[in-house]
Design a protein around this motif. Structure first.
Motif, mmCIF file in Angstrom:
data_model
loop_
_atom_site.group_PDB
_atom_site.id
_atom_site.type_symbol
_atom_site.label_atom_id
_atom_site.label_comp_id
_atom_site.label_asym_id
_atom_site.label_seq_id
_atom_site.Cartn_x
_atom_site.Cartn_y
_atom_site.Cartn_z
ATOM 1 N N GLY A 99 0.814 -1.211 0.000
ATOM 2 C CA GLY A 99 0.000 0.000 0.000
ATOM 3 C C GLY A 99 0.847 1.260 0.000
ATOM 4 O O GLY A 99 0.516 2.250 -0.668
ATOM 5 N N ALA A 100 1.963 1.217 0.736
ATOM 6 C CA ALA A 100 2.878 2.362 0.741
ATOM 7 C C ALA A 100 3.453 2.604 -0.648
ATOM 8 O O ALA A 100 3.629 3.752 -1.078
ATOM 9 C CB ALA A 100 3.996 2.131 1.747
ATOM 10 N N ALA A 156 0.769 4.302 -2.690
ATOM 11 C CA ALA A 156 0.638 5.702 -2.292
ATOM 12 C C ALA A 156 1.800 6.537 -2.841
ATOM 13 O O ALA A 156 1.600 7.658 -3.334
ATOM 14 C CB ALA A 156 0.595 5.810 -0.772
ATOM 15 N N VAL A 193 1.214 7.183 -6.514
ATOM 16 C CA VAL A 193 0.209 8.237 -6.723
ATOM 17 C C VAL A 193 0.839 9.612 -6.545
ATOM 18 O O VAL A 193 0.619 10.527 -7.362
ATOM 19 C CB VAL A 193 -0.977 8.049 -5.750
ATOM 20 C CG1 VAL A 193 -1.865 9.298 -5.736
ATOM 21 C CG2 VAL A 193 -1.799 6.829 -6.132
ATOM 22 N N ARG A 194 1.632 9.776 -5.497
ATOM 23 C CA ARG A 194 2.282 11.075 -5.265
ATOM 24 C C ARG A 194 3.191 11.447 -6.439
ATOM 25 O O ARG A 194 3.225 12.605 -6.880
ATOM 26 C CB ARG A 194 3.089 11.033 -3.976
ATOM 27 C CG ARG A 194 2.248 10.938 -2.711
ATOM 28 C CD ARG A 194 3.114 11.198 -1.491
ATOM 29 N NE ARG A 194 2.361 11.027 -0.241
ATOM 30 C CZ ARG A 194 2.355 9.926 0.494
ATOM 31 N NH1 ARG A 194 3.094 8.883 0.108
ATOM 32 N NH2 ARG A 194 1.648 9.849 1.597
ATOM 33 N N ALA A 238 -2.973 2.134 1.262
ATOM 34 C CA ALA A 238 -2.520 3.269 0.454
ATOM 35 C C ALA A 238 -3.310 4.521 0.808
ATOM 36 O O ALA A 238 -2.739 5.623 0.916
ATOM 37 C CB ALA A 238 -2.670 2.945 -1.033
ATOM 38 N N ALA A 239 -4.615 4.359 0.984
ATOM 39 C CA ALA A 239 -5.448 5.504 1.350
ATOM 40 C C ALA A 239 -5.014 6.088 2.694
ATOM 41 O O ALA A 239 -4.977 7.311 2.870
ATOM 42 C CB ALA A 239 -6.916 5.087 1.399
ATOM 43 N N ARG A 243 -1.997 5.999 3.904
ATOM 44 C CA ARG A 243 -0.702 6.665 3.723
ATOM 45 C C ARG A 243 -0.851 8.029 3.047
ATOM 46 O O ARG A 243 0.035 8.874 3.159
ATOM 47 C CB ARG A 243 0.226 5.780 2.887
ATOM 48 C CG ARG A 243 0.707 4.538 3.605
ATOM 49 C CD ARG A 243 1.576 4.893 4.812
ATOM 50 N NE ARG A 243 2.831 5.495 4.436
ATOM 51 C CZ ARG A 243 3.983 4.846 4.347
ATOM 52 N NH1 ARG A 243 4.029 3.548 4.599
ATOM 53 N NH2 ARG A 243 5.088 5.468 4.015
ATOM 54 N N LEU A 244 -1.941 8.231 2.333
ATOM 55 C CA LEU A 244 -2.167 9.503 1.644
ATOM 56 C C LEU A 244 -2.860 10.528 2.548
ATOM 57 O O LEU A 244 -3.147 11.642 2.103
ATOM 58 C CB LEU A 244 -2.992 9.285 0.372
ATOM 59 C CG LEU A 244 -2.241 8.571 -0.762
ATOM 60 C CD1 LEU A 244 -3.210 8.135 -1.855
ATOM 61 C CD2 LEU A 244 -1.153 9.468 -1.347
ATOM 62 N N VAL A 290 -9.172 9.995 0.876
ATOM 63 C CA VAL A 290 -9.230 9.163 -0.327
ATOM 64 C C VAL A 290 -10.422 8.215 -0.224
ATOM 65 O O VAL A 290 -10.598 7.532 0.787
ATOM 66 C CB VAL A 290 -7.933 8.353 -0.507
ATOM 67 C CG1 VAL A 290 -8.016 7.462 -1.737
ATOM 68 C CG2 VAL A 290 -6.749 9.294 -0.594
#
Length: 219
Positions: free
Chosen positions: A78-79, A82, A85-86, A129-130, A132-133, A138
């Motif tokens: 997930g990290a 994320a 995405v960044r 991931a959500a 981490r954002l 998200v």
């Protein structure tokens, strides 16, 4: 207690198997690279990005999460999502949070497979991931499911994969998604692009435009 658990269930890295840690720094570095553009055999109609090739720590972690019950690997995977995405935002490939909300739609999974694995590993990594954002809110929307008759795709040719999924990916309008959102479809591995293409088509059928496909690795 930690020492006792290590004796019963020794910790080992989910990416390389080194003892003493669930996820080592070396494997973390492998997942931290820039996302790469992908041209799948089956056109999805939208840009496709991967954290990297389906090898090394990526392949080992995905297999361990799906087939060996390593639910803890949802966090490093997930990290990695994320981070991708960044970086895609920094490159201008995805709208920044100031311009659009982010909705992530995990790939559909067969119910039998999810039960056997103790849950859906793609959904788990998307939720991580959500997290981490954060502080961005998200939206994770389970908008896709498989209809009756979908077989396991392992060993199928690209043509057979398309036939297997044609008309069998079902979409429901995501409750929290608005038309101005940036929508990203996420899967663990992209082989031919059949699942991604059919998922993008199904979402379009309920009025959801997918902006990008993002996967951990490409087989």
């Amino acid at each position: 207690m930690r020492a006792l658990l290590d004796l019963i269930l020794p910790r080992e890295c989910g990416g390389c198997g080194v003892a003493g840690t669930l996820w080592c720094a070396r494997c973390a570095t492998q997942l931290a690279g820039p996302p790469v553009a992908v041209s799948p055999r089956i056109d999805t109609g939208v840009p496709v990005w991967a954290v990297g090739a389906h090898g090394g720590a990526r392949r080992a972690a995905v297999i361990a999460a799906k087939e060996r019950g390593r639910r803890d690997l949802a966090r490093p995977l997930g990290a990695a999502l994320a981070g991708a995405v960044r970086q895609l935002r920094a490159l201008g490939e995805l709208d920044p949070p100031e311009l659009a909300g982010l909705t992530v739609v995990p790939a559909p999974t067969r119910r039998r497979a999810a039960r056997a694995r103790g849950g859906d590993p793609v959904l788990a990594m998307v939720r991580c991931a959500a997290e981490r954002l954060a502080p961005e809110a998200v939206r994770v929307e389970r908008a896709l499911s498989f209809g009756a008759g979908v077989r396991d795709s392992v060993g199928l040719s690209a043509h057979a994969r398309v036939a297997n999924l044609a008309g069998r990916v079902r979409a429901t309008p995501p409750v929290g998604t608005v038309r101005s959102d940036c929508v990203v479809f996420v899967d663990d591995v992209l082989t031919t692009g059949a699942t991604a293409a059919e998922s993008v088509r199904a979402l379009a059928g309920v009025g959801v435009r997918v902006d990008a496909v993002l996967v951990i690795g490409v087989a």
